[in-house]
Design a protein around this motif. Structure first.
Motif, PDB file in Angstrom:
ATOM      1  N   LYS A 156      -5.594  -3.622  -2.025  1.00 46.36           N
ATOM      2  CA  LYS A 156      -6.650  -4.207  -1.076  1.00 46.36           C
ATOM      3  C   LYS A 156      -6.356  -5.322  -0.488  1.00 46.36           C
ATOM      4  O   LYS A 156      -5.544  -6.093  -0.807  1.00 46.36           O
ATOM      5  CB  LYS A 156      -7.645  -4.516  -2.009  1.00 46.36           C
ATOM      6  CG  LYS A 156      -8.682  -3.256  -2.781  1.00 46.36           C
ATOM      7  CD  LYS A 156     -10.007  -3.561  -3.080  1.00 46.36           C
ATOM      8  CE  LYS A 156     -10.245  -4.799  -4.286  1.00 46.36           C
ATOM      9  NZ  LYS A 156      -9.871  -3.939  -5.782  1.00 46.36           N
ATOM     10  N   PRO A 174       0.777  -1.102   0.110  1.00 44.92           N
ATOM     11  CA  PRO A 174       0.229   0.127   0.151  1.00 44.92           C
ATOM     12  C   PRO A 174       0.899   1.391   0.129  1.00 44.92           C
ATOM     13  O   PRO A 174       0.292   2.411  -0.555  1.00 44.92           O
ATOM     14  CB  PRO A 174      -0.924   0.143   1.332  1.00 44.92           C
ATOM     15  CG  PRO A 174      -0.328  -1.217   2.079  1.00 44.92           C
ATOM     16  CD  PRO A 174       0.569  -2.189   1.283  1.00 44.92           C
ATOM     17  N   ARG A 177      -2.938  -1.562 -11.537  1.00 43.17           N
ATOM     18  CA  ARG A 177      -4.271  -1.082 -12.473  1.00 43.17           C
ATOM     19  C   ARG A 177      -4.637  -2.111 -13.435  1.00 43.17           C
ATOM     20  O   ARG A 177      -6.012  -2.251 -13.401  1.00 43.17           O
ATOM     21  CB  ARG A 177      -3.802   0.288 -12.978  1.00 43.17           C
ATOM     22  CG  ARG A 177      -4.227   1.329 -12.523  1.00 43.17           C
ATOM     23  CD  ARG A 177      -4.131   2.699 -13.238  1.00 43.17           C
ATOM     24  NE  ARG A 177      -3.154   2.872 -14.005  1.00 43.17           N
ATOM     25  CZ  ARG A 177      -1.822   3.159 -13.804  1.00 43.17           C
ATOM     26  NH1 ARG A 177      -1.535   3.724 -12.739  1.00 43.17           N
ATOM     27  NH2 ARG A 177      -0.882   3.382 -14.520  1.00 43.17           N
ATOM     28  N   GLU A 180      -4.375   2.135  -3.807  1.00 39.68           N
ATOM     29  CA  GLU A 180      -5.588   1.283  -3.673  1.00 39.68           C
ATOM     30  C   GLU A 180      -5.321  -0.183  -3.609  1.00 39.68           C
ATOM     31  O   GLU A 180      -6.504  -0.904  -4.019  1.00 39.68           O
ATOM     32  CB  GLU A 180      -6.271   1.963  -4.995  1.00 39.68           C
ATOM     33  CG  GLU A 180      -5.502   1.560  -6.250  1.00 39.68           C
ATOM     34  CD  GLU A 180      -4.432   2.589  -6.559  1.00 39.68           C
ATOM     35  OE1 GLU A 180      -4.277   3.653  -5.857  1.00 39.68           O
ATOM     36  OE2 GLU A 180      -4.055   2.295  -7.902  1.00 39.68           O
ATOM     37  N   SER A 201      -6.466  -5.154 -11.720  1.00 44.15           N
ATOM     38  CA  SER A 201      -7.507  -5.021 -10.847  1.00 44.15           C
ATOM     39  C   SER A 201      -8.867  -4.774 -11.303  1.00 44.15           C
ATOM     40  O   SER A 201      -9.855  -4.385 -10.609  1.00 44.15           O
ATOM     41  CB  SER A 201      -7.141  -4.043  -9.601  1.00 44.15           C
ATOM     42  OG  SER A 201      -6.857  -2.922 -10.256  1.00 44.15           O
ATOM     43  N   ARG A 261       2.595   0.034 -10.064  1.00 47.46           N
ATOM     44  CA  ARG A 261       1.340   0.534 -10.262  1.00 47.46           C
ATOM     45  C   ARG A 261       0.416   0.319 -11.647  1.00 47.46           C
ATOM     46  O   ARG A 261      -0.628   0.002 -11.347  1.00 47.46           O
ATOM     47  CB  ARG A 261       1.600   2.137 -10.027  1.00 47.46           C
ATOM     48  CG  ARG A 261       1.995   2.715  -8.802  1.00 47.46           C
ATOM     49  CD  ARG A 261       1.965   4.109  -8.530  1.00 47.46           C
ATOM     50  NE  ARG A 261       2.600   4.457  -7.280  1.00 47.46           N
ATOM     51  CZ  ARG A 261       3.290   5.679  -7.027  1.00 47.46           C
ATOM     52  NH1 ARG A 261       3.480   6.490  -8.035  1.00 47.46           N
ATOM     53  NH2 ARG A 261       3.465   5.788  -5.809  1.00 47.46           N
TER      54      ARG A 261
END
Ligand code: ASP
Ligand code: MG
Length: 459
Positions: A246, A239, A455, A244, A458, A451
């Motif tokens: 999870k 994180p 993206r 974002e 997800s 990152r």
């Protein structure tokens, strides 16, 4: 349970943990609690021992003892209300601190520190914490007893600093701890430490208290092994890099192993081996949000649409490239590379060789780079290996998920994503288990790569 990390003071954490344990016990759960040392204590013990073996400064020992005494006294006063239990716990702690001081002074005089003495010294972290945890439970009106790992039955080989439990531990633990399970007593065991067959203290490796919990859980055939952390479980990414990210609700043992090897430092890599062997589910939970379910790690692959479960980053690694036309078709080249590295204790994180055979790339811990390069260079004459070059400005990224097995197009998506971000891939490796695609990028691209991949997968 762990007491490292956050800003919440040790004593408050212990009281919080004791209250949690009381709650579970009153609900009818049968419990064994495994404790780590108070935050920072294991590091302090190890560093002090190393320092004073070199500098022989008894004044440093005295300062350290004063410091660690205060830390544990503060924790006792914050975690325990009952005055009698406070004095009893202080008495126990004083005895331990006295022994510890003598041992450290011994190291000052001897000027040497063997792996066996490092284990002995570092065992004090857990041995000072357990009486406080147990005292805190008793102060809440419950019964509690505490044991060292060795007393609980964890018997290991003599590999100090990284000892492995012997098979007979499982029966011993069962014999010693099971009777306490359906009693009114809440058992506390020191994590991380164990003993060898002659009763000498050994340790299971840094962060080993999870491993202890897993061994004990397997031995008593627990319904679940709970690992209490200060995060929401195992996350889809770090994180700090991917805001974002999870928590994962469920993952399989295989995925958890891949993730712990590949930088998701929530688990000690060997932690779940005993759980896997005995098919016990492991749950990673957040101490400060106990009602949150955390991540459940189970035997069977969890049906999920997500082929990729997590994206992880490994820093502090370096790449060595061994190349030369003479390597082609020369049998034994790889064996010599690996043997020369093994001889100097270099651990290999990742390997790749293309089918031209003229190029072999290896990723290792950055700290071992010089040793590794020297070892390979001195192993070969220039006939076979033309050159050994290296790059320390790199990172490894691993994309992990059991669902990748047999699913076409995952690597396509991984590398198109990187292409779109204009990120150059330096090296690639995927084992045929297909649970993990790992690749190397330049350090400057690493965060962007993580990152972008997070993206991509997800959605
Ligand atoms: N206290 C040990 C360490 O710091 C074990 C643990 O925390 O799990 O490595
Ligand atoms: Mg590096």
């Amino acid at each position: 349970m762990k007491f490292g990390g956050t800003s919440v003071a040790n004593g408050e954490k212990i009281r919080h943990v004791a209250t949690l344990l009381k709650g579970f016990h009153e609900k009818g759960d049968e419990l064994i609690a495994v404790t780590s040392a108070l935050g920072g204590v294991t590091d302090g013990l190890m560093n002090t021992a190393k320092d004073v073996a070199k500098n022989g400064k008894i004044s440093q020992v005295k300062e350290f003892i004063a410091d660690i005494t205060k830390k544990h006294y503060d924790a006792i006063h914050a975690a325990i209300d009952d005055e009698d239990i406070v004095s009893e716990t202080i008495e126990t702690i004083d005895l331990r601190l006295d022994e510890l001081e003598k041992a450290l002074i011994g190291i000052c005089y001897l000027g040497e520190l063997t792996p066996r003495s490092i284990d002995y010294i570092s065992s004090y972290g857990e041995r000072l914490a357990a009486p406080i945890v147990s005292g805190s439970i008793r102060s809440l009106g419950m019964e509690s007893k505490w044991f060292t790992g060795g007393e609980a039955g964890i018997i290991t080989d003599d590999n100090y600093g990284n000892a492995r439990p012997l098979e007979k531990s499982y029966d011993l633990i069962k014999e010693r701890l099971s009777p306490l399970l359906n009693s009114s007593i809440i058992t506390v065991v020191t994590g991380f430490i164990a003993e060898n067959e002659t009763g000498i203290i050994t340790t299971l490796g840094r962060s080993g208290s999870d491993f202890s919990a897993s061994i004990i859980g397997a031995a008593v055939q627990a319904d679940e092994i709970w690992l209490w952390k200060e995060v929401h479980g195992i996350m889809t990414s770090d994180p700090k890099i991917v805001p974002e990210a999870k928590p994962l609700t469920q993952i399989s043992y295989i995925e958890a192993m891949e993730l712990s090897y590949f930088g998701a430092k929530v688990l000690h890599p060997r932690t779940i081996e005993p759980a896997i062997k005995h098919r016990i589910p492991v749950r990673v939970k957040n101490t400060f949000e106990p009602s949150f379910e955390g991540t459940l790690i189970v035997a069977d692959q969890v049906p999920s649409q997500d082929v990729v479960k997590a994206v992880t980053l490994i820093k502090n690694v370096a790449l060595i490239n061994i190349c030369g036309a003479g390597m082609m078709g020369t049998i034994g080249t790889a064996a010599r590379v690996f043997t020369s590295l093994a001889k100097v204790g270099v651990n290999i994180i990742m390997i790749s060789q293309g089918s031209s055979e003229s190029n072999m790339s290896i990723v290792i811990d950055e700290e071992q780079l010089e040793t590794a390069v020297n070892a390979v260079r001195s192993e070969f004459n220039r006939n076979v290996v033309g050159d050994v070059v290296y790059d320390r400005d790199i990172c490894v990224i691993a994309v992990v998920g059991a669902g990748m097995d047999g699913t076409p197009g995952v690597s396509g998506r991984v590398f198109s994503t990187l292409g779109r971000e204009k990120i150059n891939v330096i090296m690639i490796s995927q084992g045929s288990s297909q649970h993990n695609i790992s690749f190397v990028v330049s350090s400057k691209d690493a965060i962007n790569a993580v990152r972008a991949l997070h993206r991509e997968f997800s959605n």
